[in-house]
Design an enzyme around this catalytic site. Structure first.
Site, PDB file in Angstrom:
ATOM      1  N   ARG A 141       0.859  -1.190   0.000  1.00 55.22           N
ATOM      2  CA  ARG A 141       0.000   0.000   0.000  1.00 55.22           C
ATOM      3  C   ARG A 141       0.891   1.234   0.000  1.00 55.22           C
ATOM      4  O   ARG A 141       1.643   1.455   0.946  1.00 55.22           O
ATOM      5  CB  ARG A 141      -0.901  -0.017   1.243  1.00 55.22           C
ATOM      6  CG  ARG A 141      -1.735   1.230   1.437  1.00 55.22           C
ATOM      7  CD  ARG A 141      -2.666   1.095   2.641  1.00 55.22           C
ATOM      8  NE  ARG A 141      -3.424   2.302   2.852  1.00 55.22           N
ATOM      9  CZ  ARG A 141      -3.129   3.241   3.759  1.00 55.22           C
ATOM     10  NH1 ARG A 141      -2.089   3.098   4.570  1.00 55.22           N
ATOM     11  NH2 ARG A 141      -3.869   4.314   3.866  1.00 55.22           N
ATOM     12  N   TYR A 167      -4.266   2.283  15.717  1.00 54.95           N
ATOM     13  CA  TYR A 167      -3.066   2.242  16.559  1.00 54.95           C
ATOM     14  C   TYR A 167      -3.414   2.122  18.034  1.00 54.95           C
ATOM     15  O   TYR A 167      -2.677   1.529  18.811  1.00 54.95           O
ATOM     16  CB  TYR A 167      -2.217   3.504  16.322  1.00 54.95           C
ATOM     17  CG  TYR A 167      -1.617   3.510  14.945  1.00 54.95           C
ATOM     18  CD1 TYR A 167      -0.389   2.903  14.700  1.00 54.95           C
ATOM     19  CD2 TYR A 167      -2.295   4.078  13.864  1.00 54.95           C
ATOM     20  CE1 TYR A 167       0.148   2.878  13.428  1.00 54.95           C
ATOM     21  CE2 TYR A 167      -1.758   4.052  12.587  1.00 54.95           C
ATOM     22  CZ  TYR A 167      -0.540   3.452  12.379  1.00 54.95           C
ATOM     23  OH  TYR A 167      -0.011   3.409  11.110  1.00 54.95           O
ATOM     24  N   GLU A 224      -3.518   0.001   8.184  1.00 51.64           N
ATOM     25  CA  GLU A 224      -2.338   0.423   8.954  1.00 51.64           C
ATOM     26  C   GLU A 224      -2.471  -0.063  10.381  1.00 51.64           C
ATOM     27  O   GLU A 224      -3.545   0.049  10.986  1.00 51.64           O
ATOM     28  CB  GLU A 224      -2.183   1.952   9.007  1.00 51.64           C
ATOM     29  CG  GLU A 224      -1.622   2.576   7.779  1.00 51.64           C
ATOM     30  CD  GLU A 224      -1.426   4.086   7.930  1.00 51.64           C
ATOM     31  OE1 GLU A 224      -1.174   4.570   9.048  1.00 51.64           O
ATOM     32  OE2 GLU A 224      -1.560   4.766   6.901  1.00 51.64           O
TER      33      GLU A 224
HETATM   34  C1  FCB Z   1      -1.121   7.296  10.625  1.00 49.51           C
HETATM   35  C2  FCB Z   1      -0.684   7.807   9.274  1.00 49.51           C
HETATM   36  C3  FCB Z   1       0.643   7.265   8.824  1.00 49.51           C
HETATM   37  C4  FCB Z   1       1.629   7.191   9.956  1.00 49.51           C
HETATM   38  C5  FCB Z   1       1.028   6.487  11.140  1.00 49.51           C
HETATM   39  C6  FCB Z   1       1.961   6.309  12.308  1.00 49.51           C
HETATM   40  O1  FCB Z   1      -2.014   8.197  11.204  1.00 49.51           O
HETATM   41  O2  FCB Z   1      -1.643   7.481   8.296  1.00 49.51           O
HETATM   42  O3  FCB Z   1       1.103   8.064   7.768  1.00 49.51           O
HETATM   43  O4  FCB Z   1       2.064   8.445  10.289  1.00 49.51           O
HETATM   44  O5  FCB Z   1      -0.113   7.152  11.576  1.00 49.51           O
END
Ligand code: FCB
Length: 466
Positions: free
Chosen positions: A75, A293, A370
């Protein structure tokens, strides 16, 4: 037996401004991040994306690393000011870079997963108002078509935006991100114009034959500190509304949530919706990318403490939650990453399951686009990085996705953030998220233990498919 479907995609993710460098080469001109990096104090250490990790000149090497790790998909994002500098005419040299990248990926049997916008608006468009200006949505649809004209014969998987919450609220309300504005009115305009841009681009690419297109959102679960306390419950409703529902509802259901409109209206702001916009925004999509995250404990009481807040410390930011500035983010008794973010894999399970329960048939298949962690890496005498914490973070979150699938969530892929250490926006080069280390002086790449562990996981999953 695997807990993941046989066609589950295992990949990794990056973004143009964070890795490419070559910020003023072959016709590319300033993005808002190039300009923001010149504002004193905006970025840690005065770091800039000018060279980043020089991916622009290292496609072959970086794709070879992906192939060695066994990645099935990559990606990446396309830089608008490289492809249409100044937001103007197409730039053949810039387009050629992505064409070569796609060919290299396909040659290594890696699926290119293309994001059109990962936060690097042409600075020239910002000077005309940026996302606060409705016209930017129309320019975005033109840019999307330019990219499709060049790559549509080879790229099958498309996403419009990455994390529009960040590029509207951090960019235009709190000021932590480029363009560093602190205007809630502009922030809600930016939010709406990005949604509109998404809808117009999906429609245009659909007409050109794209069959797999969606958007990536960063979503959280706002956990009330005391689930029996009305102020904490209201704080959770507000953060869920501003962070999640202001994106999910217009995109999937064609409406903005009334309770959030009432909150922001009471504070004097509104979303500049024109006739027909909501229908244009609500386009059928084939996939929803979820970036995750951490989740967040929230409180409506000022004594809640704010040590769970995720803003970069030490800067004078405004709130990214206009109208709900009083909400606090009390920390919990959880381990933390280098960013200070709380580690709670069960929160990812809960989020993925909840999305299916709340949106039902309106929800397309999910991909975790992510997930990853920054830690202070140490290069040991053997020249390697034994990043046990990052390894554990990744494996625990993959397991959490397995749990979500068992509980009914339709999740079809995982992209670790990030392939390479890179330019972490306002944090500059201080925070390393890569499963591959980059020495910022020599630009030499070294696979970390987490990269090896992820490669072993992919190999094991592929092996049980038979
Ligand atoms: C997300 C972003 C990515 C990176 C991560 C840690 O918010 O999409 O670009 O910075 O955090």
């Amino acid at each position: 037996m695997s807990r993941f479907p046989g066609d589950f995609i295992w990949g990794s993710a990056t973004a143009a401004a964070q890795i490419e460098g070559a910020a003023h080469e072959d016709g590319k001109d300033d993005s808002i991040w190039d300009a923001f990096a010149r504002v004193p104090g905006a970025i840690a250490n005065g770091d800039t994306p000018e060279v980043a990790v020089d991916h622009y000149h290292r496609i072959a090497e970086d794709v070879a690393i992906m192939r060695d790790l066994g990645l099935q998909a990559y990606r990446f994002s396309v830089s608008w000011p490289r492809v249409r500098p100044g937001g103007g005419a197409p730039n053949p040299a810039g387009i050629d870079f992505y064409s070569r990248l796609v060919d290299e990926l396909l040659g290594a049997d890696i699926l290119p997963w293309l994001t059109l916008y990962h936060w690097d608006l042409p600075q020239a468009l910002q000077e005309r108002g940026g996302w606060a200006d409705r016209d930017t949505a129309l320019r975005f649809a033109e840019y999307a078509v330019t990219v499709h004209e060049a790559l549509g014969d080879r790229v099958t998987h498309w996403t419009t935006f990455n994390e529009p919450w960040c590029s509207s609220m951090l960019g235009y309300a709190s000021g932590e991100h480029a363009p560093g504005r602190q205007s809630p009115a502009e922030a809600f305009a930016a939010l709406h114009h990005q949604h509109l841009a998404h809808g117009l681009a999906v429609r245009a690419l659909r007409e050109r034959g794209v069959e797999s297109i969606g958007i990536t959102l960063n979503l959280t679960t706002a956990v009330p500190r005391d689930p029996a306390d009305l102020a904490d419950l209201d704080a959770a409703r507000r953060i869920d509304g501003l962070f999640n529902r202001m994106y999910l509802e217009p995109l999937l259901l064609g409406r903005y949530p009334d309770d959030v409109l009432a909150d922001i209206g009471a504070a004097g702001w509104s979303v500049p919706v024109q006739d027909g916009d909501l229908a244009a925004i609500r386009q059928p999509i084939d996939l929803l990318g979820v970036n995750h995250y951490h989740d967040d404990q929230v409180s409506g009481h000022p004594d809640g403490g704010n040590d769970g807040s995720t803003a970069r410390p030490g800067r004078d930011y405004a709130s990214p939650y206009p109208g709900s500035e009083f909400v606090t983010f009390p920390g919990r008794d959880l381990p933390r990453t280098g960013m200070g973010w709380e580690v709670n894999p069960a929160g990812l399970t809960r989020l993925l399951v909840r999305l299916g329960q709340e949106y039902g048939d309106a929800l397309p298949p999910l991909y975790v686009t992510e997930n990853g962690a920054a830690y202070d890496d140490i290069v040991t005498g053997d020249g390697l990085v034994h990043d046990a914490q990052r390894t554990e973070f990744i494996l625990d979150h993959v397991a959490a996705i397995g749990d979500a699938i068992e509980q009914g969530a339709d999740v079809r892929g995982y992209f670790v953030w990030s392939l390479l250490d890179n330019f972490e926006w306002a944090w500059g080069y201080d925070e390393r998220f890569g499963i591959v280390r980059v020495d910022y002086d020599s630009l030499v790449r070294t696979v970390k233990d987490s990269g090896r562990a992820y490669a072993a996981l992919i190999a094991a999953e592929v092996a049980v498919r038979g």
